[in-house]
Design an enzyme around this catalytic site. Structure first.
Site, PDB file in Angstrom:
ATOM      1  N   GLN A   1       0.847  -1.206   0.000  1.00 57.19           N
ATOM      2  CA  GLN A   1       0.000   0.000   0.000  1.00 57.19           C
ATOM      3  C   GLN A   1       0.877   1.249   0.000  1.00 57.19           C
ATOM      4  O   GLN A   1       1.725   1.431   0.871  1.00 57.19           O
ATOM      5  CB  GLN A   1      -0.935   0.028   1.229  1.00 57.19           C
ATOM      6  CG  GLN A   1      -1.899   1.214   1.172  1.00 57.19           C
ATOM      7  CD  GLN A   1      -2.892   1.255   2.331  1.00 57.19           C
ATOM      8  OE1 GLN A   1      -2.778   0.496   3.292  1.00 57.19           O
ATOM      9  NE2 GLN A   1      -3.860   2.145   2.230  1.00 57.19           N
TER      10      GLN A   1
ATOM     11  N   HIS B   1      -8.563   1.943  -0.858  1.00 55.52           N
ATOM     12  CA  HIS B   1      -8.910   1.854  -2.274  1.00 55.52           C
ATOM     13  C   HIS B   1      -8.914   0.414  -2.741  1.00 55.52           C
ATOM     14  O   HIS B   1      -8.161  -0.418  -2.244  1.00 55.52           O
ATOM     15  CB  HIS B   1      -7.953   2.684  -3.139  1.00 55.52           C
ATOM     16  CG  HIS B   1      -6.502   2.376  -2.950  1.00 55.52           C
ATOM     17  ND1 HIS B   1      -5.779   2.850  -1.882  1.00 55.52           N
ATOM     18  CD2 HIS B   1      -5.631   1.633  -3.687  1.00 55.52           C
ATOM     19  CE1 HIS B   1      -4.515   2.429  -1.979  1.00 55.52           C
ATOM     20  NE2 HIS B   1      -4.398   1.679  -3.053  1.00 55.52           N
TER      21      HIS B   1
ATOM     22  N   HIS C   1      -8.423  -1.807  -6.175  1.00 53.08           N
ATOM     23  CA  HIS C   1      -7.997  -1.867  -7.576  1.00 53.08           C
ATOM     24  C   HIS C   1      -8.993  -2.768  -8.307  1.00 53.08           C
ATOM     25  O   HIS C   1      -9.213  -3.906  -7.883  1.00 53.08           O
ATOM     26  CB  HIS C   1      -6.610  -2.494  -7.695  1.00 53.08           C
ATOM     27  CG  HIS C   1      -5.508  -1.744  -7.010  1.00 53.08           C
ATOM     28  ND1 HIS C   1      -4.578  -0.984  -7.693  1.00 53.08           N
ATOM     29  CD2 HIS C   1      -5.157  -1.643  -5.704  1.00 53.08           C
ATOM     30  CE1 HIS C   1      -3.716  -0.463  -6.839  1.00 53.08           C
ATOM     31  NE2 HIS C   1      -4.040  -0.843  -5.612  1.00 53.08           N
TER      32      HIS C   1
HETATM   33  P1  5GP Z   1      -1.413   0.954  -3.660  1.00 52.12           P
HETATM   34  O1  5GP Z   1      -0.005   0.580  -3.987  1.00 52.12           O
HETATM   35  O2  5GP Z   1      -1.481   1.980  -2.557  1.00 52.12           O
HETATM   36  O3  5GP Z   1      -2.323  -0.219  -3.437  1.00 52.12           O
HETATM   37  O4  5GP Z   1      -1.990   1.611  -4.977  1.00 52.12           O
HETATM   38  C1  5GP Z   1      -1.864   2.954  -5.277  1.00 52.12           C
HETATM   39  C2  5GP Z   1      -2.191   3.087  -6.741  1.00 52.12           C
HETATM   40  O5  5GP Z   1      -2.455   4.447  -7.005  1.00 52.12           O
HETATM   41  C3  5GP Z   1      -1.052   2.680  -7.663  1.00 52.12           C
HETATM   42  O6  5GP Z   1      -1.525   1.680  -8.557  1.00 52.12           O
HETATM   43  C4  5GP Z   1      -0.659   3.957  -8.376  1.00 52.12           C
HETATM   44  O7  5GP Z   1      -0.317   3.770  -9.726  1.00 52.12           O
HETATM   45  C5  5GP Z   1      -1.902   4.816  -8.231  1.00 52.12           C
HETATM   46  N1  5GP Z   1      -1.629   6.243  -8.158  1.00 52.12           N
HETATM   47  C6  5GP Z   1      -0.691   6.856  -7.374  1.00 52.12           C
HETATM   48  N2  5GP Z   1      -0.733   8.176  -7.541  1.00 52.12           N
HETATM   49  C7  5GP Z   1      -1.719   8.430  -8.431  1.00 52.12           C
HETATM   50  C8  5GP Z   1      -2.235   9.632  -9.007  1.00 52.12           C
HETATM   51  O8  5GP Z   1      -1.804  10.754  -8.712  1.00 52.12           O
HETATM   52  N3  5GP Z   1      -3.254   9.494  -9.900  1.00 52.12           N
HETATM   53  C9  5GP Z   1      -3.780   8.274 -10.242  1.00 52.12           C
HETATM   54  N4  5GP Z   1      -4.769   8.262 -11.127  1.00 52.12           N
HETATM   55  N5  5GP Z   1      -3.314   7.124  -9.705  1.00 52.12           N
HETATM   56  C10 5GP Z   1      -2.296   7.198  -8.827  1.00 52.12           C
END
Ligand code: 5GP
Length: 115
Positions: free
Chosen positions: A95, A101, A103
């Site tokens: 994360q 969130h 996906h």
């Molecule tokens: P995590 O790694 O926290 O589960 O997922 C975060 C996700 O958010 C990643 O897939 C990354 O590509 C996406 N993400 C990070 N920053 C931004 C942003 O500024 N805009 C968008 N649209 N996605 C983002």
């Protein structure tokens, strides 16, 4: 109270742009900036919940609502019957953004177990 607005809260507040694919009173969905599949949408509650670890009993209906929204989006995006829904909780699970969130990934095959 969170110390600083997360990137996703800034997207909710329209302080940074995103390609929004769905929005209602409770949730927002937008294209991932670094897509890992032909369809890669991030689905978030507008309520600031840091991670799955922070989901409270009072959030039961909200999280259920997110799943209904995900099912509707999957159908609209043409991936019904073949998609993956993932939430990463904490740094060990990858994360990066501390705003709950999901996906929504689709448009290709997926292997199991995940990395
Ligand atoms: P995590 O790694 O926290 O589960 O997922 C975060 C996700 O958010 C990643 O897939 C990354 O590509 C996406 N993400 C990070 N920053 C931004 C942003 O500024 N805009 C968008 N649209 N996605 C983002």
């Amino acid at each position: 109270m969170m110390a600083e607005k997360s990137i996703f809260k800034k997207i909710i507040d329209r302080e940074i742009p995103a390609t929004i694919v769905y929005e209602d009173d409770l949730c927002l969905a937008f294209e991932d900036i670094n897509p890992q599949a032909p369809v890669h949408v991030i689905v978030i509650p507008k309520k600031e919940i840091a991670s799955a670890d922070d989901v409270a009993e009072e959030d039961e209906a909200l999280v259920g609502h997110l799943m209904v929204a995900i099912r509707e989006m999957a159908a609209k995006l043409g991936i019904a019957g073949g998609y993956r829904v993932v939430t990463n909780c904490g740094p060990a699970a990858g994360q990066e953004v501390m705003h709950l969130h999901f996906h929504l990934l689709g448009g290709r095959g997926f292997s199991w177990p995940p990395g």
